[in-house]
Scaffold this motif. Structure first.
Motif, mmCIF file in Angstrom:
data_model
loop_
_atom_site.group_PDB
_atom_site.id
_atom_site.type_symbol
_atom_site.label_atom_id
_atom_site.label_comp_id
_atom_site.label_asym_id
_atom_site.label_seq_id
_atom_site.Cartn_x
_atom_site.Cartn_y
_atom_site.Cartn_z
ATOM 1 N N LEU A 197 0.819 -1.212 0.000
ATOM 2 C CA LEU A 197 0.000 0.000 0.000
ATOM 3 C C LEU A 197 0.850 1.259 0.000
ATOM 4 C CD1 LEU A 197 -2.871 -1.032 2.462
ATOM 5 C CD2 LEU A 197 -2.945 -0.891 -0.035
ATOM 6 N N ALA A 198 2.037 1.167 0.599
ATOM 7 C CA ALA A 198 2.932 2.323 0.610
ATOM 8 C C ALA A 198 3.495 2.615 -0.781
ATOM 9 C CB ALA A 198 4.070 2.086 1.597
ATOM 10 N N LEU A 199 3.527 1.596 -1.641
ATOM 11 C CA LEU A 199 4.091 1.757 -2.979
ATOM 12 C C LEU A 199 3.031 2.042 -4.046
ATOM 13 C CD1 LEU A 199 6.636 -1.210 -2.944
ATOM 14 C CD2 LEU A 199 7.151 1.218 -2.657
ATOM 15 N N LEU A 200 1.797 1.608 -3.797
ATOM 16 C CA LEU A 200 0.744 1.728 -4.804
ATOM 17 C C LEU A 200 0.085 3.097 -4.781
ATOM 18 C CD1 LEU A 200 -0.895 -1.753 -4.166
ATOM 19 C CD2 LEU A 200 0.159 -1.049 -6.336
ATOM 20 N N ALA A 201 -0.163 3.645 -5.969
ATOM 21 C CA ALA A 201 -0.936 4.877 -6.088
ATOM 22 C C ALA A 201 -2.380 4.586 -5.696
ATOM 23 C CB ALA A 201 -0.874 5.399 -7.516
ATOM 24 N N PRO A 202 -3.111 5.581 -5.194
ATOM 25 C CA PRO A 202 -4.496 5.334 -4.764
ATOM 26 C C PRO A 202 -5.370 4.711 -5.855
ATOM 27 C CG PRO A 202 -3.750 7.480 -4.002
ATOM 28 C CD PRO A 202 -2.683 6.969 -4.924
ATOM 29 N N ASP A 203 -5.153 5.114 -7.101
ATOM 30 C CA ASP A 203 -5.977 4.594 -8.198
ATOM 31 C C ASP A 203 -5.252 3.512 -9.001
ATOM 32 O OD1 ASP A 203 -4.065 6.278 -9.225
ATOM 33 O OD2 ASP A 203 -5.401 7.287 -10.648
ATOM 34 N N ALA A 204 -4.359 2.786 -8.345
ATOM 35 C CA ALA A 204 -3.585 1.744 -9.029
ATOM 36 C C ALA A 204 -4.515 0.683 -9.627
ATOM 37 C CB ALA A 204 -2.618 1.083 -8.043
ATOM 38 N N ARG A 205 -4.014 0.059 -10.703
ATOM 39 C CA ARG A 205 -4.765 -1.008 -11.372
ATOM 40 C C ARG A 205 -3.882 -2.246 -11.507
ATOM 41 N NH1 ARG A 205 -5.871 -0.319 -16.671
ATOM 42 N NH2 ARG A 205 -3.929 0.863 -16.883
ATOM 43 N N LEU A 206 -4.513 -3.392 -11.580
ATOM 44 C CA LEU A 206 -3.802 -4.635 -11.852
ATOM 45 C C LEU A 206 -4.492 -5.317 -13.032
ATOM 46 C CD1 LEU A 206 -2.379 -7.261 -9.428
ATOM 47 C CD2 LEU A 206 -3.854 -8.011 -11.306
ATOM 48 N N VAL A 207 -3.702 -5.600 -14.058
ATOM 49 C CA VAL A 207 -4.223 -6.243 -15.262
ATOM 50 C C VAL A 207 -3.538 -7.592 -15.410
ATOM 51 C CG1 VAL A 207 -4.591 -6.039 -17.749
ATOM 52 C CG2 VAL A 207 -4.478 -3.967 -16.342
ATOM 53 N N GLY A 208 -4.317 -8.656 -15.350
ATOM 54 C CA GLY A 208 -3.766 -9.997 -15.477
ATOM 55 C C GLY A 208 -4.219 -10.657 -16.761
ATOM 56 N N ASP A 209 -3.291 -11.319 -17.433
ATOM 57 C CA ASP A 209 -3.587 -11.992 -18.697
ATOM 58 C C ASP A 209 -3.134 -13.442 -18.595
ATOM 59 O OD1 ASP A 209 -3.509 -13.136 -21.239
ATOM 60 O OD2 ASP A 209 -2.809 -11.327 -22.227
ATOM 61 N N SER A 210 -4.124 -14.349 -18.633
ATOM 62 C CA SER A 210 -3.800 -15.775 -18.653
ATOM 63 C C SER A 210 -4.498 -16.482 -19.797
ATOM 64 C CB SER A 210 -4.209 -16.440 -17.332
ATOM 65 O OG SER A 210 -5.625 -16.495 -17.238
ATOM 66 N N GLY A 211 -5.428 -15.801 -20.442
ATOM 67 C CA GLY A 211 -6.201 -16.434 -21.505
ATOM 68 C C GLY A 211 -7.018 -17.608 -21.011
ATOM 69 N N GLY A 212 -7.279 -17.648 -19.695
ATOM 70 C CA GLY A 212 -8.024 -18.754 -19.123
ATOM 71 C C GLY A 212 -7.191 -20.009 -18.912
ATOM 72 N N LYS A 213 -5.844 -19.891 -19.092
ATOM 73 C CA LYS A 213 -4.977 -21.065 -19.003
ATOM 74 C C LYS A 213 -4.160 -21.108 -17.711
ATOM 75 C CE LYS A 213 -4.631 -21.347 -24.017
ATOM 76 N NZ LYS A 213 -3.739 -21.413 -25.209
ATOM 77 N N ALA A 214 -4.357 -20.120 -16.841
ATOM 78 C CA ALA A 214 -3.678 -20.079 -15.548
ATOM 79 C C ALA A 214 -4.516 -19.185 -14.639
ATOM 80 C CB ALA A 214 -2.254 -19.544 -15.686
ATOM 81 N N LYS A 215 -4.128 -19.095 -13.375
ATOM 82 C CA LYS A 215 -4.893 -18.295 -12.435
ATOM 83 C C LYS A 215 -4.463 -16.832 -12.471
ATOM 84 C CE LYS A 215 -5.974 -21.987 -9.123
ATOM 85 N NZ LYS A 215 -5.859 -22.430 -7.720
ATOM 86 N N THR A 216 -5.343 -15.978 -12.950
ATOM 87 C CA THR A 216 -5.195 -14.526 -12.863
ATOM 88 C C THR A 216 -6.606 -13.947 -12.793
ATOM 89 O OG1 THR A 216 -5.188 -14.263 -15.271
ATOM 90 C CG2 THR A 216 -3.038 -14.349 -14.174
ATOM 91 N N PRO A 217 -6.757 -12.725 -12.301
ATOM 92 C CA PRO A 217 -8.089 -12.109 -12.272
ATOM 93 C C PRO A 217 -8.631 -11.969 -13.693
ATOM 94 C CG PRO A 217 -6.545 -10.878 -10.916
ATOM 95 C CD PRO A 217 -5.728 -11.848 -11.700
ATOM 96 N N ARG A 218 -9.900 -12.239 -13.864
ATOM 97 C CA ARG A 218 -10.513 -12.135 -15.189
ATOM 98 C C ARG A 218 -11.128 -10.774 -15.437
ATOM 99 N NH1 ARG A 218 -12.851 -18.042 -17.050
ATOM 100 N NH2 ARG A 218 -10.949 -19.204 -16.538
ATOM 101 N N VAL A 219 -10.940 -9.878 -14.477
ATOM 102 C CA VAL A 219 -11.315 -8.475 -14.654
ATOM 103 C C VAL A 219 -10.163 -7.629 -14.144
ATOM 104 C CG1 VAL A 219 -13.796 -8.890 -14.459
ATOM 105 C CG2 VAL A 219 -12.452 -8.368 -12.398
ATOM 106 N N ILE A 220 -10.113 -6.387 -14.569
ATOM 107 C CA ILE A 220 -9.073 -5.471 -14.088
ATOM 108 C C ILE A 220 -9.394 -5.074 -12.647
ATOM 109 C CG2 ILE A 220 -7.996 -3.212 -14.419
ATOM 110 C CD1 ILE A 220 -8.584 -3.506 -17.420
#
Length: 294
Positions: A197-220
């Motif tokens: 939290l000390a490193l992340l900007a308040p409006d930070a985003r996380l984008v994960g790409d697995s194409g459904g072939k591994a575990k990542t969030p399916r939404v941003i």
């Protein structure tokens, strides 16, 4: 023209052709296929009809990339979860001796810019890539795309507006990004929510790409709290077998996690004003295959 001369001429322009095709398509494998097809057409062409090899090769490569991009865009509509470009190792070396030129090349191949380019039409993307990344004159772009120069200028203006509106503003200082990447990774690996939290900007985003072939969030994931909690809950601390390696990906520092020597996860962050604005996580094995053996 002798075969060795044909090959030499083509190889002279290959890096540029790959650069154009990759920025058009966002996949290294597709770019290689397009350049290979350009080679076949180059060897089959009547030499007396080719006055400018560079212009001919750019024209063929661009048109092939436009055709392939139209097909790819249809496929991406059914892609599982967020889509990110296939990561590539960047080493501009002697091709960009000037710092400003290198920064331009790095920016034009960054994940953030390539994601924004997905919103352009194939022709807009072709014009943007040729003009902004490689500095081709409008007249030459018009010939490559079989359009009038006036039409190309309109496409260029429209593409530039779209990119300016959609492209996030990030710092490009590689030293700061490297430092923040190391600190970010340490916090994530330890499940340190406070440190994240000390490193992340308040409006930070996380984008994960697995194409459904591994575990990542399916939404941003949006907001520092949600991004931090997700990362803290899925830290690398339980994955001690993973080997972590720093390398330059798409013009910026990134961390590649390997499991038994096989690429498992790629993480890259974008930085602004000393805070992490965006976290990219790529786990689609098809997209990481090209990083094997590094």
């Amino acid at each position: 023209m002798p075969t060795d001369t044909l090959t030499d001429r083509f190889e002279e322009h290959r890096p540029m052709l790959l650069g154009v095709a990759y920025r058009m398509l966002g996949r290294a494998a597709d770019a290689e296929d397009v350049v290979q097809e350009a080679w076949l057409r180059w060897t089959a062409e009547d030499r007396s009809e080719v006055r400018e090899p560079r212009a001919f090769l750019v024209r063929i490569t661009t048109r092939l990339a436009v055709d392939r991009l139209r097909q790819a865009q249809a496929r991406r509509e059914s892609y599982v979860g967020p889509w990110l470009p296939e990561p590539v190792v960047t080493d501009f070396g002697p091709t960009a001796p000037d710092t400003a030129e290198r920064a331009l090349l790095a920016d034009s191949v960054s994940l953030a810019v390539l994601v924004v380019l997905e919103s352009l039409s194939p022709l807009e993307r072709a014009v943007f890539v040729l003009r902004e990344a490689f500095g081709f004159p409008y007249g030459e772009i018009a010939t490559a795309l079989d359009r009038s120069e006036a039409a190309v200028r309109q496409l260029a203006g429209r593409a530039r507006r779209h990119v300016d509106e959609g492209k996030p503003r990030y710092d490009v200082d590689p030293t700061e990004r490297r430092d923040l990447t190391e600190r970010f990774l340490t916090a994530a690996a330890g499940g340190d929510l406070g440190g994240l939290l000390a490193l992340l900007a308040p409006d930070a985003r996380l984008v994960g790409d697995s194409g459904g072939k591994a575990k990542t969030p399916r939404v941003i994931i949006k907001s520092a709290d949600k991004v931090g909690r997700f990362l803290a809950a899925t830290s690398f601390k339980a994955e001690e077998r993973l080997e972590l390696r720093f390398l330059e990906i798409n013009g910026g520092p990134a961390v590649l996690a390997l499991d038994g020597g096989v690429p498992d996860t790629l993480i890259q962050i974008e930085v602004l004003d000393g805070r992490v604005q965006c976290v990219y996580i790529i786990r689609n094995p098809d997209k990481l295959r090209g990083l094997a053996g590094l």
